[in-house]
Design a protein around this motif. Structure first.
Motif, PDB file in Angstrom:
ATOM      1  N   ARG A   1     -41.497 -98.044  58.972  1.00  0.00           N
ATOM      2  CA  ARG A   1     -41.738 -99.494  59.007  1.00  0.00           C
ATOM      3  C   ARG A   1     -40.432-100.264  58.918  1.00  0.00           C
TER       4      ARG A   1
ATOM      5  N   HIS B   1     -38.576-100.099  62.099  1.00  0.00           N
ATOM      6  CA  HIS B   1     -39.343-100.609  63.247  1.00  0.00           C
ATOM      7  C   HIS B   1     -39.546 -99.517  64.305  1.00  0.00           C
TER       8      HIS B   1
ATOM      9  N   ASP C   1     -42.121 -96.774  66.076  1.00  0.00           N
ATOM     10  CA  ASP C   1     -43.554 -96.697  66.348  1.00  0.00           C
ATOM     11  C   ASP C   1     -44.247 -95.768  65.350  1.00  0.00           C
ATOM     12  N   GLN C   2     -45.449 -96.144  64.959  1.00  0.00           N
ATOM     13  CA  GLN C   2     -46.188 -95.353  63.973  1.00  0.00           C
ATOM     14  C   GLN C   2     -46.496 -93.954  64.500  1.00  0.00           C
ATOM     15  N   ALA C   3     -46.604 -93.810  65.832  1.00  0.00           N
ATOM     16  CA  ALA C   3     -46.908 -92.496  66.392  1.00  0.00           C
ATOM     17  C   ALA C   3     -45.832 -91.473  66.035  1.00  0.00           C
TER      18      ALA C   3
ATOM     19  N   LYS D   1     -34.061 -96.472  70.415  1.00  0.00           N
ATOM     20  CA  LYS D   1     -34.823 -97.658  70.812  1.00  0.00           C
ATOM     21  C   LYS D   1     -33.906 -98.860  71.002  1.00  0.00           C
TER      22      LYS D   1
ATOM     23  N   ARG E   1     -47.986-108.832  63.700  1.00  0.00           N
ATOM     24  CA  ARG E   1     -47.556-107.533  64.212  1.00  0.00           C
ATOM     25  C   ARG E   1     -47.550-106.472  63.114  1.00  0.00           C
TER      26      ARG E   1
ATOM     27  N   GLU F   1     -49.789-102.994  63.166  1.00  0.00           N
ATOM     28  CA  GLU F   1     -49.224-101.649  63.095  1.00  0.00           C
ATOM     29  C   GLU F   1     -49.699-100.885  61.858  1.00  0.00           C
TER      30      GLU F   1
ATOM     31  N   GLN G   1     -56.040 -91.866  67.637  1.00  0.00           N
ATOM     32  CA  GLN G   1     -54.784 -91.529  68.296  1.00  0.00           C
ATOM     33  C   GLN G   1     -54.532 -90.028  68.361  1.00  0.00           C
TER      34      GLN G   1
ATOM     35  N   ARG H   1     -52.163 -91.146  75.230  1.00  0.00           N
ATOM     36  CA  ARG H   1     -51.717 -92.514  75.465  1.00  0.00           C
ATOM     37  C   ARG H   1     -50.943 -92.620  76.774  1.00  0.00           C
TER      38      ARG H   1
ATOM     39  N   ASP I   1     -47.065-103.245  74.968  1.00  0.00           N
ATOM     40  CA  ASP I   1     -47.529-102.172  74.096  1.00  0.00           C
ATOM     41  C   ASP I   1     -48.070-102.754  72.792  1.00  0.00           C
ATOM     42  N   GLY I   2     -49.383-102.839  72.678  1.00  0.00           N
ATOM     43  CA  GLY I   2     -49.996-103.398  71.478  1.00  0.00           C
ATOM     44  C   GLY I   2     -50.220-104.897  71.607  1.00  0.00           C
TER      45      GLY I   2
END
Length: 671
Positions: free
Chosen positions: A263, A266, A268-270, A296, A395, A399, A406, A411, A629-630
């Motif tokens: 988190r 930042h 992605d949770q995946a 990223k 946001r 998340e 998932q 995806r 995305d999202g």
């Protein structure tokens, strides 16, 4: 014997090569809880190794990387335990991808430049032997290889280069009176459980060495597990090396630390989900997350900023006000910066006054209503601050919302809102004997097609001048946070409705249908016997030609929340059984439980499902619009609303692509 790729076994036409992935040699490790050293040995006794994942199409990875599909450089075609010079050896045949980015790796393998192989694995039970004055030995007597990797450098040239991960929650068995048995050397042959059992119980010391025999197929998971109880129960369980509650506390801290780091960075949770699932240690996970965040950032185009006058001061002030508002909303989550301290404790209207004055706008003598109006309509940056806070809270809530689908779905992204067509390719036709005239018969590959599209969902949130006058912080923090959670909930509703609605596929039959061989004729309770029947039904699924047996293996046990406890108790068998009939096979214990309340019926029978890994066969596919995305936010000065309008938008769609990786049992009513 070196653990390595073997260039002399390369078959260029099929891009396959044989590898030795383990020799069972000892590797020195350190207990992460006590700090003590120990020697870890992966027993290659066929009764101790579960090869179902390797023989179920496990991936060949690039140095254990598993963040993206590009990390997969090939697949394990076949794995077995062989016999060489009196010792067990883990061998496999792997096939490399023909993607362009894999070609350099494949060429280095063919040329003998890349030779080292490492195995990633999970241990369910260790047999511990401790002798005074020596380093303890932890022998894995119930473990499962998960993947193979081509690696540049390994820790032990003779024992294989294993994935560096902390021991997962498993049984620890203290060995009493260990048996010292020597095994007669013999030519290399593949070992079946029956052969291994014969060697343990009926040694033939004086018998001449047998001639080499033709290799036999590797043992099935059922055969391997059937031999396990005798081998494991020879060890007498003693007091664990550390308390279960200590293990659980460490595991909770590891999981919480990984998600917190993801988190903050930042990421992605995946990515965090994958690290948690793989059992990666917190220290190593933080390194992965930092690398992911850096990659990223590097992918984002950056341009130099042209600054003039007091532009720097304006940006600093904007950031400070935003930080002060976020800190006021959730102090424990958002840090108060030094620049934000001068805005701390001010009401919204006081912040607007101070911001307008700093921008050179005269506000002396103005009332609260006039200050609110000017802050929202005079070209001030204050609306951007409010929109930024709203975007951040929405946001973050999106998340953080749980999404259980998932793990079982794949995806993807789509370029537009047109219908997406996904083909199911059939199997190649069976080869037939060519007659004397040399005539080859023509064949065809069947195909089926599923169609779906991405839909747009959205809501508009308004920040009015009344919000500023009333100092209503919830209007652009708590309310957008709820919208973020609602967007994530919508995604779950769309995906899980595929299971509950059981809509028709392209062939006109429902997703779960007797004609698809993926629906039990009669609902039964969730137990080992019925799970075995469901698993057998999946393994007998055929291709589109109706002949080719696919041998699909389930990975997930999907249940409503009312069956969650029963499923977890069924798969978490930590007691060594005294009867063979009480054994829960490793192929069933290896299933991952996915619990979802949307699957709970209002009344009556409670269904349960088996789902294959989406990397092995198509199951459910969900898609976002490319570049969206999202949930996403757009803002504008309001026309219908006297203030700022903030629009939350989600472009999302999902569809079952293939029924063969899904199986449903209608279940029975719970008492």
């Amino acid at each position: 014997m070196d653990v390595r790729l073997m260039p002399d076994t390369v078959i260029a036409e099929t891009r396959t090569i044989e590898v030795v992935w383990s020799t069972g040699a000892a590797v020195r490790r350190r207990d992460p809880w006590s700090g003590r050293l120990y020697e870890e040995i992966l027993s290659l006794d066929p009764a101790h190794v579960d090869l179902s994942r390797l023989n179920g199409g496990a991936p060949l990875l690039n140095a254990h990387d598993a963040f993206d599909l590009e990390d997969v450089v090939g697949v394990v075609e076949r794995a077995w335990i062989a016999r060489e010079n009196g010792s067990y050896v883990g061998r496999a045949t792997v096939r490399f991808s023909d993607r362009a980015d894999v070609e350099p790796i494949w060429q280095d393998v063919r040329n003998g430049i890349i030779r080292n192989v490492s195995v990633g694995y999970a241990v369910r039970a260790y047999e511990i032997r401790e002798e005074e004055g020596t380093i303890p030995t932890w022998t894995a007597v119930d473990w499962q290889p998960l993947e193979l990797s081509a690696v540049p450098i390994g820790a032990d040239g003779a024992a294989g280069f294993r994935s560096h991960q902390s021991p997962t929650l498993c049984r620890l068995l203290r060995q009493a009176n260990p048996e010292n048995s020597s095994e007669k050397e013999s030519p290399m042959t593949e070992v079946t459980p029956a052969a291994a059992e014969t060697e343990r119980t009926e040694p033939q010391a004086d018998a001449p060495a047998a001639a080499p025999e033709a290799p036999v197929p590797p043992p099935s998971p059922q055969e391997v597990r059937a031999a396990a109880p005798e081998a494991i129960t020879r060890a007498v369980p003693q007091e664990p090396a550390f308390k279960p509650e200590q293990i659980l506390a460490q595991e909770r801290a590891r999981i919480a630390g990984i998600y917190e780091a993801a988190r903050k960075l930042h990421v992605d949770q995946a990515v965090a989900d994958d690290l948690v699932k793989r059992g990666t240690s917190l220290a190593e996970a933080r390194g992965f997350l930092i690398d992911a965040a850096a990659a990223k950032d590097a992918a984002i185009e950056t341009r130099p900023h042209v600054r003039a006058g007091d532009l720097d001061a304006t940006e600093t002030r904007r950031s400070a006000v935003e930080a002060a508002l976020l800190h006021r909303f959730e102090p424990g989550k958002f840090r108060l910066t030094d620049a934000a301290r001068e805005w701390r404790g001010l009401s919204l209207i006081e912040m607007a006054r101070g911001f307008l004055e700093a921008e050179g706008i005269r506000v002396k003598g103005l009332g609260r209503d006039e200050i609110a109006t000017r802050a929202l309509h005079t070209g001030s940056d204050f609306p951007q601050i409010l929109a930024g806070v709203t975007n951040r809270t929405l946001r973050d809530a999106y998340e953080a919302a749980p999404r259980t689908y998932q793990a079982i779905a794949r995806r993807t992204t789509v370029a537009d809102f047109k219908s997406v067509q996904r083909l199911q390719l059939g199997e190649a036709p069976q080869l037939e004997k060519v007659n004397e005239a040399g005539e080859f018969k023509r064949g065809s590959i069947g195909e089926a097609k599923e169609t779906y599209r991405v839909e747009t969902y959205g809501k508009v949130v308004g920040i009015t001048r009344q919000v500023l006058i009333n100092d209503d912080l919830d209007a652009f923090t708590r309310v957008p946070s709820l919208f973020g959670t609602a967007a994530a909930t919508l995604e779950s509703d769309v995906v899980w409705s595929i299971f509950t609605a059981n809509l028709a596929m392209a062939d006109g039959k429902s997703l779960f249908h007797a004609g698809h061989s993926n629906l039990a004729g009669t609902g039964t309770a969730l137990d080992v016997a019925n799970l075995a029947k469901a698993r057998t039904a999946m393994s007998k699924q055929t291709g589109l030609d109706g002949k080719t047996v696919l041998n699909i293996r389930p990975t997930f046990l999907v249940v409503p929340t009312s069956l969650e406890l029963a499923a977890e108790q069924l798969l978490a068998q930590n007691i060594v059984p005294t009867r063979v009939g009480d054994v829960v096979p490793a192929t069933i214990r290896s299933l991952s439980v996915v619990s979802e309340p949307r699957l709970d019926p209002a009344s009556g029978a409670v269904p349960w499902y088996l789902v294959a890994s989406p990397t092995a066969i198509d199951t459910i596919e969900y898609a976002f619009l490319e570049g969206q995305d999202g949930v996403f936010i757009e803002t504008r000065m309001g026309f219908d609303v006297d203030g700022v309008e903030i629009k939350a938008r989600l472009d999302f769609g999902a569809k079952a692509i293939d029924w063969r990786g899904l199986y449903k049992n209608p279940g029975v009513a719970l008492s």
